[in-house]
Write a protein that holds these residues in place. Structure first.
Motif, PDB file in Angstrom:
ATOM      1  N   GLN A  73       0.814  -1.214   0.000  1.00  0.00           N
ATOM      2  CA  GLN A  73       0.000   0.000   0.000  1.00  0.00           C
ATOM      3  C   GLN A  73       0.850   1.269   0.000  1.00  0.00           C
ATOM      4  N   ASN A  74       2.043   1.202   0.558  1.00  0.00           N
ATOM      5  CA  ASN A  74       2.879   2.391   0.710  1.00  0.00           C
ATOM      6  C   ASN A  74       4.115   2.382  -0.184  1.00  0.00           C
ATOM      7  N   GLN A  75       4.102   1.592  -1.227  1.00  0.00           N
ATOM      8  CA  GLN A  75       5.289   1.486  -2.076  1.00  0.00           C
ATOM      9  C   GLN A  75       5.658   2.808  -2.742  1.00  0.00           C
ATOM     10  N   ASN A  76       4.684   3.674  -2.969  1.00  0.00           N
ATOM     11  CA  ASN A  76       5.003   4.970  -3.592  1.00  0.00           C
ATOM     12  C   ASN A  76       5.621   5.954  -2.602  1.00  0.00           C
ATOM     13  N   LYS A  77       5.549   5.678  -1.299  1.00  0.00           N
ATOM     14  CA  LYS A  77       6.157   6.543  -0.284  1.00  0.00           C
ATOM     15  C   LYS A  77       7.611   6.179  -0.001  1.00  0.00           C
ATOM     16  N   ILE A  78       8.046   5.008  -0.453  1.00  0.00           N
ATOM     17  CA  ILE A  78       9.384   4.511  -0.129  1.00  0.00           C
ATOM     18  C   ILE A  78      10.274   4.628  -1.360  1.00  0.00           C
ATOM     19  N   ASP A  79      11.399   5.299  -1.198  1.00  0.00           N
ATOM     20  CA  ASP A  79      12.379   5.412  -2.282  1.00  0.00           C
ATOM     21  C   ASP A  79      13.430   4.320  -2.082  1.00  0.00           C
ATOM     22  N   TRP A  80      13.252   3.199  -2.744  1.00  0.00           N
ATOM     23  CA  TRP A  80      14.164   2.062  -2.582  1.00  0.00           C
ATOM     24  C   TRP A  80      15.538   2.357  -3.160  1.00  0.00           C
ATOM     25  N   ASN A  81      15.670   3.435  -3.935  1.00  0.00           N
ATOM     26  CA  ASN A  81      16.967   3.804  -4.516  1.00  0.00           C
ATOM     27  C   ASN A  81      17.684   4.866  -3.693  1.00  0.00           C
ATOM     28  N   ALA A  82      17.138   5.224  -2.547  1.00  0.00           N
ATOM     29  CA  ALA A  82      17.756   6.242  -1.697  1.00  0.00           C
ATOM     30  C   ALA A  82      19.117   5.745  -1.202  1.00  0.00           C
ATOM     31  N   PRO A  83      20.074   6.662  -1.038  1.00  0.00           N
ATOM     32  CA  PRO A  83      21.411   6.239  -0.602  1.00  0.00           C
ATOM     33  C   PRO A  83      21.426   5.790   0.857  1.00  0.00           C
ATOM     34  N   GLU A  84      22.455   5.070   1.199  1.00  0.00           N
ATOM     35  CA  GLU A  84      22.644   4.616   2.581  1.00  0.00           C
ATOM     36  C   GLU A  84      22.821   5.834   3.493  1.00  0.00           C
ATOM     37  N   PRO A  85      22.336   5.771   4.710  1.00  0.00           N
ATOM     38  CA  PRO A  85      22.501   6.897   5.639  1.00  0.00           C
ATOM     39  C   PRO A  85      23.957   7.292   5.862  1.00  0.00           C
ATOM     40  N   ILE A  86      24.863   6.332   5.870  1.00  0.00           N
ATOM     41  CA  ILE A  86      26.286   6.666   6.059  1.00  0.00           C
ATOM     42  C   ILE A  86      26.799   7.493   4.884  1.00  0.00           C
ATOM     43  N   THR A  87      26.291   7.248   3.704  1.00  0.00           N
ATOM     44  CA  THR A  87      26.685   8.026   2.527  1.00  0.00           C
ATOM     45  C   THR A  87      26.245   9.475   2.683  1.00  0.00           C
ATOM     46  N   ILE A  88      25.048   9.669   3.183  1.00  0.00           N
ATOM     47  CA  ILE A  88      24.540  11.027   3.417  1.00  0.00           C
ATOM     48  C   ILE A  88      25.419  11.732   4.445  1.00  0.00           C
ATOM     49  N   LYS A  89      25.785  11.026   5.521  1.00  0.00           N
ATOM     50  CA  LYS A  89      26.634  11.616   6.553  1.00  0.00           C
ATOM     51  C   LYS A  89      27.996  11.988   5.991  1.00  0.00           C
ATOM     52  N   ARG A  90      28.553  11.130   5.141  1.00  0.00           N
ATOM     53  CA  ARG A  90      29.860  11.432   4.543  1.00  0.00           C
ATOM     54  C   ARG A  90      29.782  12.667   3.660  1.00  0.00           C
ATOM     55  N   ARG A  91      28.706  12.779   2.899  1.00  0.00           N
ATOM     56  CA  ARG A  91      28.538  13.948   2.030  1.00  0.00           C
ATOM     57  C   ARG A  91      28.425  15.235   2.825  1.00  0.00           C
ATOM     58  N   MET A  92      27.847  15.135   4.024  1.00  0.00           N
ATOM     59  CA  MET A  92      27.683  16.313   4.876  1.00  0.00           C
ATOM     60  C   MET A  92      28.914  16.565   5.737  1.00  0.00           C
ATOM     61  N   GLY A  93      29.901  15.662   5.683  1.00  0.00           N
ATOM     62  CA  GLY A  93      31.110  15.816   6.473  1.00  0.00           C
ATOM     63  C   GLY A  93      30.951  15.364   7.914  1.00  0.00           C
ATOM     64  N   LEU A  94      29.904  14.607   8.213  1.00  0.00           N
ATOM     65  CA  LEU A  94      29.654  14.147   9.572  1.00  0.00           C
ATOM     66  C   LEU A  94      30.248  12.771   9.859  1.00  0.00           C
ATOM     67  N   ALA A  95      30.735  12.098   8.829  1.00  0.00           N
ATOM     68  CA  ALA A  95      31.352  10.785   9.008  1.00  0.00           C
ATOM     69  C   ALA A  95      32.681  10.776   8.263  1.00  0.00           C
ATOM     70  N   LYS A  96      33.565   9.923   8.709  1.00  0.00           N
ATOM     71  CA  LYS A  96      34.878   9.843   8.080  1.00  0.00           C
ATOM     72  C   LYS A  96      34.751   9.347   6.645  1.00  0.00           C
ATOM     73  N   PRO A  97      35.503   9.942   5.744  1.00  0.00           N
ATOM     74  CA  PRO A  97      35.481   9.445   4.357  1.00  0.00           C
ATOM     75  C   PRO A  97      36.162   8.095   4.253  1.00  0.00           C
ATOM     76  N   ILE A  98      35.859   7.396   3.180  1.00  0.00           N
ATOM     77  CA  ILE A  98      36.469   6.097   2.925  1.00  0.00           C
ATOM     78  C   ILE A  98      37.911   6.334   2.495  1.00  0.00           C
ATOM     79  N   LYS A  99      38.856   5.633   3.135  1.00  0.00           N
ATOM     80  CA  LYS A  99      40.268   5.744   2.745  1.00  0.00           C
ATOM     81  C   LYS A  99      40.501   4.848   1.547  1.00  0.00           C
ATOM     82  N   ARG A 100      41.055   5.405   0.514  1.00  0.00           N
ATOM     83  CA  ARG A 100      41.374   4.654  -0.684  1.00  0.00           C
ATOM     84  C   ARG A 100      42.862   4.709  -0.930  1.00  0.00           C
ATOM     85  N   LYS A 101      43.399   3.613  -1.421  1.00  0.00           N
ATOM     86  CA  LYS A 101      44.837   3.560  -1.667  1.00  0.00           C
ATOM     87  C   LYS A 101      45.147   3.814  -3.116  1.00  0.00           C
TER      88      LYS A 101
END
Length: 122
Positions: free
Chosen positions: A94-122
């Protein structure tokens, strides 16, 4: 060629019908599911954090304390459980139109806002 008596066929048909009815009745009974199983069966393999953020926190009506079908995330060590899978499936449908299944992970949002440590890449 095997010939059956009409009585025997009627008995067999009744047994089969009874088993089919029993199976259908079982499917209508509410049943529970662990959170890990629900992630795969109901929540499209989304992460625990994604489900908490986009479903539980944004739709508090699904919590058992509000008459819903999933137990609230209380504290560490207390497992979340879907207590009525049939109600969960119905609500998600019934609520499938309210849910964005393609939304990014919450940690990704935090990283974009600078609230979480970025991923270290070598």
């Amino acid at each position: 060629m095997v010939v059956f008596e009409e009585n025997a066929l009627d008995e067999l048909a009744e047994k089969i019908a009874k088993k089919v009815i029993d199976k259908l009745d079982q499917e209508k009974q509410p049943y529970d599911m662990s959170f890990a199983q629900a992630q795969k069966a109901l929540f499209h393999n989304k992460s625990r954090d994604w489900i908490k953020y986009y479903l539980i926190h944004k739709h508090p009506e699904i919590l058992t304390i509000n008459g819903g079908w999933i137990t609230p995330p209380v504290k560490k060590g207390v497992r979340i459980k879907v207590i009525d899978v049939l109600a969960a499936k119905e609500w998600l449908k019934q609520n499938q139109n309210k849910i964005d299944w393609n939304a990014p992970e919450p940690i990704t949002i935090k990283r974009r806002m600078g609230l979480a440590k970025p991923i270290k890449r070598k």
